[in-house]
Design a protein around this motif. Structure first.
Motif, short mmCIF file in Angstrom:
data_model
loop_
_atom_site.label_atom_id
_atom_site.label_comp_id
_atom_site.label_asym_id
_atom_site.label_seq_id
_atom_site.Cartn_x
_atom_site.Cartn_y
_atom_site.Cartn_z
N LEU A 112 29.91 33.53 -9.71
CA LEU A 112 29.14 32.35 -9.32
C LEU A 112 29.36 31.25 -10.34
N ALA A 113 29.55 30.06 -9.87
CA ALA A 113 29.80 28.92 -10.74
C ALA A 113 28.51 28.17 -11.05
N GLY A 114 28.40 27.67 -12.27
CA GLY A 114 27.33 26.75 -12.67
C GLY A 114 25.93 27.26 -12.42
N SER A 115 25.15 26.45 -11.71
CA SER A 115 23.73 26.73 -11.50
C SER A 115 23.51 27.95 -10.62
N ASN A 116 24.49 28.32 -9.81
CA ASN A 116 24.32 29.50 -8.96
C ASN A 116 24.16 30.77 -9.79
N ARG A 117 24.82 30.81 -10.95
CA ARG A 117 24.69 31.99 -11.81
C ARG A 117 23.24 32.13 -12.30
N LYS A 118 22.65 31.00 -12.72
CA LYS A 118 21.25 31.02 -13.16
C LYS A 118 20.33 31.37 -12.00
N LEU A 119 20.62 30.82 -10.83
CA LEU A 119 19.79 31.09 -9.66
C LEU A 119 19.86 32.57 -9.27
N PHE A 120 21.04 33.17 -9.40
CA PHE A 120 21.19 34.58 -9.08
C PHE A 120 20.37 35.45 -10.05
N TYR A 121 20.35 35.04 -11.33
CA TYR A 121 19.55 35.76 -12.32
C TYR A 121 18.06 35.68 -11.95
N GLU A 122 17.59 34.50 -11.60
CA GLU A 122 16.18 34.33 -11.22
C GLU A 122 15.86 35.11 -9.96
N ALA A 123 16.80 35.15 -9.03
CA ALA A 123 16.58 35.92 -7.80
C ALA A 123 16.46 37.41 -8.11
N ARG A 124 17.30 37.92 -9.01
CA ARG A 124 17.22 39.33 -9.38
C ARG A 124 15.89 39.65 -10.06
N GLU A 125 15.44 38.75 -10.95
CA GLU A 125 14.16 38.96 -11.62
C GLU A 125 13.01 38.93 -10.61
N ASN A 177 30.46 35.53 -0.74
CA ASN A 177 31.15 34.25 -0.53
C ASN A 177 30.43 33.08 -1.21
N GLY A 178 29.93 33.36 -2.40
CA GLY A 178 29.28 32.31 -3.18
C GLY A 178 27.82 32.09 -2.83
N ASN A 179 27.26 32.84 -1.91
CA ASN A 179 25.86 32.71 -1.52
C ASN A 179 25.04 33.87 -2.06
N ILE A 180 23.74 33.63 -2.25
CA ILE A 180 22.83 34.63 -2.82
C ILE A 180 21.89 35.10 -1.71
N TYR A 181 21.72 36.43 -1.63
CA TYR A 181 20.88 37.01 -0.58
C TYR A 181 19.90 38.00 -1.20
N MET A 182 18.74 38.14 -0.52
CA MET A 182 17.73 39.12 -0.91
C MET A 182 17.25 39.84 0.34
N LYS A 183 16.80 41.10 0.13
CA LYS A 183 16.33 41.89 1.26
C LYS A 183 15.24 42.85 0.76
N LYS A 184 14.11 42.86 1.48
CA LYS A 184 12.98 43.68 1.05
C LYS A 184 13.31 45.16 1.16
N ASP A 185 13.86 45.55 2.29
CA ASP A 185 14.28 46.94 2.51
C ASP A 185 15.34 46.96 3.61
N GLU A 203 15.55 27.30 -6.25
CA GLU A 203 14.29 27.83 -6.75
C GLU A 203 13.16 27.57 -5.74
N ILE A 204 13.32 26.54 -4.92
CA ILE A 204 12.31 26.24 -3.91
C ILE A 204 12.14 27.42 -2.96
N THR A 205 13.24 28.08 -2.65
CA THR A 205 13.18 29.26 -1.76
C THR A 205 12.32 30.35 -2.40
N LEU A 206 12.52 30.59 -3.67
CA LEU A 206 11.74 31.62 -4.36
C LEU A 206 10.26 31.25 -4.44
N ASN A 207 9.99 29.97 -4.69
CA ASN A 207 8.59 29.51 -4.75
C ASN A 207 7.92 29.63 -3.39
#
Length: 307
Positions: free
Chosen positions: A251-264, A278-286, A297-301
């Motif tokens: 992941l380039a630039g801010s996406n790397r930081k966003l991926f870290y925050e998403a994992r946390e 493909n350069g996009n970040i995804y999350m799944k509850k189960d 970060e708006i998505t996480l908020n």
């Protein structure tokens, strides 16, 4: 009843004479003065003696002098008061003039502040527009970087050693491929290096197909194993306590930081899956939940408010 007759008047005899038998011509002046009776008048009750009159006059004089002195002092005080009132009037006039000047200055400052406020608002708008433009440029650059490196992966938590070479990093990649049952030859690696203070390994493969194959194998391996059995440093032959190894898409630039925050966020809120594609970040509850694309970060908020 016998009659009382007044004796006949003797010539040259006064009726007031004591001794009527003495001729008037023979009476001396001394005898006359002696015979005069002096009538002494009784002193008038409450009348003052000369001493008392003098004392009263002195006291009256002192009172008049005191009144005169008091009048002079009062006149001096009145004159002083008049002077002070006149001085106060002068000061009031000066204060009024000063107030007028202050009001004029304040009015000028008010107008200046209003102009300054308008200027600041204009600058803030220009700054906001410039920030938006900069963000759009950064996004374009990140997209260019992302598209220019479609076959890159990032590998975290592999310990670094001093004077680490390209050959050492290639050996790590081959050992990881062996643990994931994906064959990786040195010729499959276009480039590999470490970045950042966490010493992340970046591996650039010769093909996107190999990159996707490695990512899919890593996800499957961690899905088939749980806890300490997931991919770790012991699986690639490194000594010491096992440390989890994470493999993700570059992941380039801010996406790397966003991926870290998403994992946390996923760890803190019991999300079972967090990955990139493909350069996009995804999350799944189960397994049954729908995948959520994390764009910012708006998505996480927003996910926090929905809980």
């Amino acid at each position: 009843m016998p009659l009382k007759r007044t004796p006949p008047t003797t010539p040259n005899m006064s009726k007031s004479d004591t001794d009527l038998s003495i001729p008037r011509t023979e009476i001396s002046s001394e005898d006359l003065l002696h015979n005069i009776t002096t009538r002494h008048k009784r002193p008038r009750q409450g009348s003052s003696s000369p001493t008392q009159v003098n004392q009263f006059s002195s006291e009256l004089r002192e009172m008049m002098e005191a009144l005169h002195t008091s009048s002079i002092n009062q006149q001096k005080m009145m004159n002083k008061l008049i002077e002070e009132v006149a001085e106060i009037k002068k000061q009031n006039i000066k204060i009024q003039k000063s107030n007028v000047q202050i009001e004029n200055t304040l009015e000028s400052l008010k107008n200046s502040n209003e102009n300054m406020l308008k200027r600041i608002q204009l600058l803030e708008k220009e700054r906001f527009d410039q920030q938006k433009y900069i963000v759009s440029l950064e996004k374009k650059i990140e997209n260019m970087q992302q598209t220019s490196r479609p076959s890159n992966v990032e590998i975290r938590n592999v310990p670094a050693v001093q004077e680490e070479s390209f050959t050492d990093l290639t050996a790590h990649l081959q050992n990881i491929g062996q643990a994931l049952h994906v064959e990786i030859q040195p010729s499959d690696i276009r480039d590999t290096y470490r970045i950042g203070k966490n010493k992340i390994i970046v591996a650039e493969f010769q093909s996107v197909h190999l990159k996707n194959k490695v990512l899919a194998a890593a996800r499957k391996y961690n899905k088939d194993h749980s806890g300490d059995q997931r991919l770790n440093t012991s699986n690639i032959g490194l000594a010491g306590d096992p440390t989890p190894i994470y493999i993700s898409e570059y992941l380039a630039g801010s996406n790397r930081k966003l991926f870290y925050e998403a994992r946390e966020y996923a760890k803190a809120n019991n999300y079972k899956f967090c990955w990139t594609g493909n350069g996009n970040i995804y999350m799944k509850k189960d397994e049954q939940s729908k995948a959520i694309r994390v764009d910012s970060e708006i998505t996480l908020n927003s996910l926090l408010t929905k809980q």
